[in-house]
Design a protein around this motif. Structure first.
Motif, PDB file in Angstrom:
ATOM      1  N   TRP A 141     -11.131  22.172 -80.414  1.00  0.00           N
ATOM      2  CA  TRP A 141     -12.270  22.827 -81.070  1.00  0.00           C
ATOM      3  C   TRP A 141     -12.756  24.379 -80.091  1.00  0.00           C
ATOM      4  O   TRP A 141     -13.103  24.489 -79.938  1.00  0.00           O
ATOM      5  N   PRO A 142     -13.455  25.246 -81.521  1.00  0.00           N
ATOM      6  CA  PRO A 142     -12.614  26.847 -80.757  1.00  0.00           C
ATOM      7  C   PRO A 142     -14.226  26.550 -79.844  1.00  0.00           C
ATOM      8  O   PRO A 142     -14.901  26.360 -80.568  1.00  0.00           O
ATOM      9  N   ALA A 143     -14.657  26.554 -79.286  1.00  0.00           N
ATOM     10  CA  ALA A 143     -15.469  27.687 -78.358  1.00  0.00           C
ATOM     11  C   ALA A 143     -16.559  28.550 -78.327  1.00  0.00           C
ATOM     12  O   ALA A 143     -16.599  29.532 -78.940  1.00  0.00           O
ATOM     13  N   LYS A 144     -17.795  28.257 -79.131  1.00  0.00           N
ATOM     14  CA  LYS A 144     -18.209  28.922 -79.616  1.00  0.00           C
ATOM     15  C   LYS A 144     -19.879  29.395 -79.535  1.00  0.00           C
ATOM     16  O   LYS A 144     -20.865  29.224 -80.394  1.00  0.00           O
ATOM     17  N   HIS A 145     -20.084  28.709 -78.300  1.00  0.00           N
ATOM     18  CA  HIS A 145     -21.272  28.624 -77.720  1.00  0.00           C
ATOM     19  C   HIS A 145     -21.599  28.748 -76.301  1.00  0.00           C
ATOM     20  O   HIS A 145     -20.618  29.334 -75.625  1.00  0.00           O
ATOM     21  N   ASP A 146     -22.760  29.271 -75.486  1.00  0.00           N
ATOM     22  CA  ASP A 146     -22.600  30.168 -73.897  1.00  0.00           C
ATOM     23  C   ASP A 146     -24.047  29.469 -74.041  1.00  0.00           C
ATOM     24  O   ASP A 146     -24.507  28.772 -74.727  1.00  0.00           O
ATOM     25  N   THR A 147     -23.476  28.497 -72.420  1.00  0.00           N
ATOM     26  CA  THR A 147     -25.232  27.593 -71.843  1.00  0.00           C
ATOM     27  C   THR A 147     -26.171  28.953 -70.331  1.00  0.00           C
ATOM     28  O   THR A 147     -25.691  29.572 -70.217  1.00  0.00           O
ATOM     29  N   ILE A 148     -27.183  28.415 -71.240  1.00  0.00           N
ATOM     30  CA  ILE A 148     -28.218  29.679 -70.326  1.00  0.00           C
ATOM     31  C   ILE A 148     -29.244  28.249 -69.382  1.00  0.00           C
ATOM     32  O   ILE A 148     -29.590  27.295 -69.687  1.00  0.00           O
ATOM     33  N   PHE A 149     -28.693  28.533 -67.867  1.00  0.00           N
ATOM     34  CA  PHE A 149     -29.695  27.295 -67.715  1.00  0.00           C
ATOM     35  C   PHE A 149     -31.007  27.938 -67.123  1.00  0.00           C
ATOM     36  O   PHE A 149     -31.070  29.198 -66.926  1.00  0.00           O
ATOM     37  N   TRP A 150     -32.291  27.007 -67.376  1.00  0.00           N
ATOM     38  CA  TRP A 150     -33.753  28.037 -66.846  1.00  0.00           C
ATOM     39  C   TRP A 150     -34.182  26.650 -66.063  1.00  0.00           C
ATOM     40  O   TRP A 150     -34.415  25.636 -65.988  1.00  0.00           O
ATOM     41  N   TYR A 151     -34.293  27.793 -64.788  1.00  0.00           N
ATOM     42  CA  TYR A 151     -34.866  27.187 -64.065  1.00  0.00           C
ATOM     43  C   TYR A 151     -36.270  27.693 -63.353  1.00  0.00           C
ATOM     44  O   TYR A 151     -36.461  28.825 -63.624  1.00  0.00           O
ATOM     45  N   ALA A 152     -37.733  27.118 -63.162  1.00  0.00           N
ATOM     46  CA  ALA A 152     -38.778  27.465 -62.253  1.00  0.00           C
ATOM     47  C   ALA A 152     -39.119  27.209 -60.857  1.00  0.00           C
ATOM     48  O   ALA A 152     -38.529  26.389 -60.603  1.00  0.00           O
ATOM     49  N   LYS A 153     -39.854  28.172 -60.373  1.00  0.00           N
ATOM     50  CA  LYS A 153     -39.941  28.310 -59.081  1.00  0.00           C
ATOM     51  C   LYS A 153     -40.195  27.265 -59.185  1.00  0.00           C
ATOM     52  O   LYS A 153     -40.137  26.191 -57.930  1.00  0.00           O
ATOM     53  N   ASP A 154     -41.287  27.135 -58.950  1.00  0.00           N
ATOM     54  CA  ASP A 154     -42.526  26.025 -59.736  1.00  0.00           C
ATOM     55  C   ASP A 154     -42.430  25.100 -60.601  1.00  0.00           C
ATOM     56  O   ASP A 154     -43.386  25.920 -61.670  1.00  0.00           O
ATOM     57  N   PRO A 155     -42.152  24.147 -60.716  1.00  0.00           N
ATOM     58  CA  PRO A 155     -42.346  23.345 -62.390  1.00  0.00           C
ATOM     59  C   PRO A 155     -43.235  22.516 -62.286  1.00  0.00           C
ATOM     60  O   PRO A 155     -43.486  22.088 -63.793  1.00  0.00           O
ATOM     61  N   ALA A 156     -44.636  22.782 -61.726  1.00  0.00           N
ATOM     62  CA  ALA A 156     -45.863  22.592 -62.400  1.00  0.00           C
ATOM     63  C   ALA A 156     -46.813  23.923 -62.611  1.00  0.00           C
ATOM     64  O   ALA A 156     -47.760  23.453 -63.109  1.00  0.00           O
ATOM     65  N   ALA A 157     -46.219  25.347 -61.874  1.00  0.00           N
ATOM     66  CA  ALA A 157     -47.177  25.931 -62.815  1.00  0.00           C
ATOM     67  C   ALA A 157     -45.809  27.749 -63.240  1.00  0.00           C
ATOM     68  O   ALA A 157     -45.685  28.187 -61.514  1.00  0.00           O
ATOM     69  N   TYR A 158     -45.862  27.773 -64.180  1.00  0.00           N
ATOM     70  CA  TYR A 158     -44.823  28.245 -64.575  1.00  0.00           C
ATOM     71  C   TYR A 158     -45.083  29.441 -65.438  1.00  0.00           C
ATOM     72  O   TYR A 158     -45.746  29.052 -66.392  1.00  0.00           O
ATOM     73  N   THR A 159     -44.337  31.296 -65.735  1.00  0.00           N
ATOM     74  CA  THR A 159     -45.298  31.595 -67.012  1.00  0.00           C
ATOM     75  C   THR A 159     -44.281  30.849 -67.984  1.00  0.00           C
ATOM     76  O   THR A 159     -43.019  30.850 -68.305  1.00  0.00           O
TER      77      THR A 159
END
Length: 294
Positions: free
Chosen positions: A146-164
């Motif tokens: 299957w042709p690879a036609k995507h990238d992955t972007i991981f999102w991490y918040a420093k504080d998962p209870a208070a982030y922009t």
């Protein structure tokens, strides 16, 4: 190292010593698009074509054109210990993020799962917010898998209870079946999910810089608008063609761009010439002299 109060900064350097000099808790948003460890040289040749009846290529309606190579750019994308290379840089990224800051790692399928385990260790699994899939449909198609036609972007918040997270700044996208939702909703559009369909940078478009692996401005603008505030500083320490810097400048954010490739910082400096960015470690390229009419 302090962050710029306005405008931006472009630095030619290995990023690790730069990160170690930055003040803790000083950066509102970090996006990085590191080398993907593809095991090969990433390169791109920039050409210019002119009408010439004796040229080397045929174009629209049989017209002949002459090709002129105007530049080449590239880098060696091979690492014996890729995770060992990334780890100290990602730990510094965590240190310099503001308490409300977010970190985005843009990677592909070769190393994504290893990077996810490392990021969980550094940020904590609770800080993992999203695995975003950037899907596109361009280029060759394999006949063996299957042709690879995507990238992955991981999102991490420093504080998962208070982030922009500026929900109202999110760009909207068309409904796939607008007739099912009514005219008002169809006109407004819907908010994106964690799968972002967006074309690559067109090889012939105005956005193109000629730098290999350049990422689309639309992807970076979405991240900058939603995950930072005007006046924040956006950091990209694998800055490549400088797309994160342009997205930040367009939306009233400062930026720091770091890359160890002299070709990359040259491209960035030219791309952001109107922003009067501070340059460190290299001389700003002089504009090319205007061509004189014969």
């Amino acid at each position: 190292m302090s962050v710029p109060s306005s405008g931006g900064r472009i630095i030619l350097s290995d990023n690790l010593p730069v990160l170690r000099e930055m003040n803790a808790g000083s950066i509102g948003l970090i996006y990085v698009d590191p080398p993907f460890n593809t095991g090969r040289i990433q390169s791109r040749t920039r050409i210019r074509v002119e009408r010439d009846e004796d040229g080397d290529r045929t174009g629209f309606q049989g017209s002949r054109y002459r090709t002129e190579v105007v530049g080449r750019s590239g880098y060696d994308d091979r690492h014996d210990d890729y995770i060992g290379f990334l780890e100290p840089r990602l730990r510094e990224a965590y240190r310099i993020l503001k308490p409300t800051g977010s970190f985005f790692l843009h990677i592909d399928y070769r190393e994504a799962h290893y990077c996810k385990v490392l990021l969980d260790e550094i940020f904590g699994r609770a800080s993992f917010m999203n695995e975003i899939i950037w899907a596109y449909d361009y280029g060759a198609r394999s006949k063996r898998k299957w042709p690879a036609k995507h990238d992955t972007i991981f999102w991490y918040a420093k504080d998962p209870a208070a982030y922009t997270f500026n929900f109202d700044e999110m760009d909207r996208i068309p409904y796939m079946a607008p007739g099912l939702v009514g005219k008002e909703k169809a006109a407004r559009g819907k908010t994106p999910t964690d799968v972002w369909w967006h074309t690559i940078v067109s090889p012939t478009g105005r956005e193109k810089t000629g730098y290999p692996t350049q990422k689309p401005l639309g992807i970076l603008e979405r991240i900058v608008k939603v995950h930072s505030r005007p006046g924040d500083t956006v950091l990209d320490f694998f800055a490549g063609s400088g797309t994160a810097g342009e997205a930040a400048a367009r939306h009233g954010r400062g930026y720091i761009l770091v890359d160890s490739n002299p070709e990359a910082v040259r491209v960035m400096a030219e791309r952001l010439a109107d922003c009067n960015a501070e340059t460190i470690g290299f001389d700003r390229p002089r504009p090319a002299p205007a061509r004189q009419n014969p």
